[in-house]
Design an enzyme around this catalytic site. Structure first.
Site, PDB file in Angstrom:
ATOM      1  N   SER A   6     -11.791  46.041 -11.857  1.00 18.86           N
ATOM      2  CA  SER A   6     -10.335  46.015 -11.860  1.00 18.86           C
ATOM      3  C   SER A   6      -9.849  45.121 -10.734  1.00 18.86           C
ATOM      4  CB  SER A   6      -9.781  47.429 -11.656  1.00 18.86           C
ATOM      5  OG  SER A   6      -8.428  47.333 -11.247  1.00 18.86           O
ATOM      6  N   HIS A  31     -10.756  43.652 -15.890  1.00 17.82           N
ATOM      7  CA  HIS A  31      -9.722  44.652 -16.144  1.00 17.82           C
ATOM      8  C   HIS A  31      -8.446  44.281 -15.377  1.00 17.82           C
ATOM      9  CE1 HIS A  31      -8.498  48.739 -17.335  1.00 17.82           C
ATOM     10  NE2 HIS A  31      -7.954  48.857 -16.126  1.00 17.82           N
ATOM     11  N   ASP A  33      -4.662  45.459 -14.552  1.00 13.28           N
ATOM     12  CA  ASP A  33      -3.748  46.607 -14.538  1.00 13.28           C
ATOM     13  C   ASP A  33      -2.307  46.128 -14.454  1.00 13.28           C
ATOM     14  OD1 ASP A  33      -5.477  48.971 -14.545  1.00 13.28           O
ATOM     15  OD2 ASP A  33      -6.258  48.138 -12.670  1.00 13.28           O
ATOM     16  N   MET A  35       1.527  47.280 -14.291  1.00 11.32           N
ATOM     17  CA  MET A  35       2.377  48.444 -13.979  1.00 11.32           C
ATOM     18  C   MET A  35       3.820  47.990 -13.827  1.00 11.32           C
ATOM     19  SD  MET A  35      -0.017  50.219 -11.088  1.00 11.32           S
ATOM     20  CE  MET A  35      -1.815  50.254 -11.259  1.00 11.32           C
ATOM     21  N   HIS A  64      -4.754  46.531 -19.340  1.00 10.58           N
ATOM     22  CA  HIS A  64      -4.379  47.947 -19.353  1.00 10.58           C
ATOM     23  C   HIS A  64      -2.901  48.056 -18.998  1.00 10.58           C
ATOM     24  CE1 HIS A  64      -4.928  52.079 -17.055  1.00 10.58           C
ATOM     25  NE2 HIS A  64      -4.106  52.168 -18.088  1.00 10.58           N
ATOM     26  N   MET A  66       0.390  49.968 -18.164  1.00 12.36           N
ATOM     27  CA  MET A  66       0.941  51.248 -17.675  1.00 12.36           C
ATOM     28  C   MET A  66       2.441  51.034 -17.565  1.00 12.36           C
ATOM     29  SD  MET A  66      -2.010  51.968 -14.870  1.00 12.36           S
ATOM     30  CE  MET A  66      -2.609  50.293 -15.034  1.00 12.36           C
ATOM     31  N   MET A 135      -8.428  58.018 -18.627  1.00 14.37           N
ATOM     32  CA  MET A 135      -8.143  57.916 -17.188  1.00 14.37           C
ATOM     33  C   MET A 135      -8.875  59.045 -16.451  1.00 14.37           C
ATOM     34  SD  MET A 135      -6.311  55.261 -16.873  1.00 14.37           S
ATOM     35  CE  MET A 135      -6.230  55.388 -15.087  1.00 14.37           C
ATOM     36  N   ASP A 173     -11.741  54.976 -16.591  1.00 15.95           N
ATOM     37  CA  ASP A 173     -11.072  54.193 -15.541  1.00 15.95           C
ATOM     38  C   ASP A 173     -10.611  55.103 -14.412  1.00 15.95           C
ATOM     39  OD1 ASP A 173      -9.531  52.411 -14.069  1.00 15.95           O
ATOM     40  OD2 ASP A 173      -8.066  52.033 -15.667  1.00 15.95           O
TER      41      ASP A 173
END
Ligand code: DX5
Ligand code: ZN
Length: 213
Positions: A6, A31, A33, A35, A64, A66, A135, A173
């Site tokens: 990540s 990966h 992330d 957000m 991913h 979020m 998660m 994750d």
């Protein structure tokens, strides 16, 4: 076991070098992330930053989300041609429709479950998915402690996957390291995300290989 470092734990001041180091170090996926400051109490990066990452990368991206407005972010990231886009079941009213949309863009769709969400919540979506991401921390930050109940959840999910779509991968994750990797493997997990464990190690390649069991 496939390993997806990540980049949340990478040094953003030298992101191109960090990407090169994990790719040369033998990672399987990268990966990313994403957000939005609404679904989770943190904000990260958009396509302006991820686009040069995608150019420097010799491994596929695993995005991913979020976020609350999943469709908006799917459209934003699709031009970067990630291998996977995963979104949270907790933030999507029409997951089946969004899965079809991601697939129509030539991207493999996946769904993410927060620590409290049972695998049965997505039982009737499994046949349309390429990946389920479990998660093992509360989403929002790197470097948190592994929530051990994910192991039992992965075993339950594996049974459902075997019945409904054996090609669907299980990814875990949060808080993954060389201590808990063995129980994850045993539970049927196919892919792990590792942020602080990989980027906190002096030798990225060694850290990645220690998880590729
Ligand atoms: C948390 C993110 C994770 C995080 C993992 O919201 O989804 O991908 O970066 O970091 P570690 O491996 O440090 O728990
Ligand atoms: Zn993540």
């Amino acid at each position: 076991m496939l390993v997806a470092p990540s980049i949340l734990s990478a040094d953003f001041g030298k992101l191109d070098q960090e990407i090169k180091a994990i790719c040369d170090g033998g990672c399987d996926l990268i990966h990313v992330d994403v957000m939005d400051g609404h679904f989770v109490p943190n904000m990260t990066i958009g396509p302006v930053v991820v686009s040069p990452v995608a150019k420097a990368a010799t491994k596929p991206l695993d995005v991913h989300l979020m976020v609350e407005n999943n469709t908006f972010f799917v459209e934003l990231f699709a031009p970067l041609k990630p291998e996977y886009i995963t979104f949270h079941i907790e933030s999507e009213k029409h997951p089946h429709r969004l899965i079809q949309k991601i697939r129509s863009l030539g991207i493999k769709p996946g769904i993410v479950l927060n620590p409290h969400t049972p695998p049965e919540a997505i039982e009737f979506l499994l046949e349309d998915l390429d990946m389920v991401l479990l998660m093992s921390v509360n989403p929002g930050f790197g470097g948190q402690k592994f929530i051990a109940s994910v192991v039992e959840k992965a075993k339950r999910l594996k049974k459902l996957i075997n019945e409904r779509n054996p090609n669907c991968l299980i990814e875990v994750d949060g808080g993954v390291n060389d201590k808990n990797i063995h129980e994850l493997k045993e539970a049927g997990v196919d892919v792990v995300v590792a942020g602080s464990y990989v980027f906190g190690n002096d030798d990225y390649s060694k850290a990645i290989k220690s998880l590729q069991i």
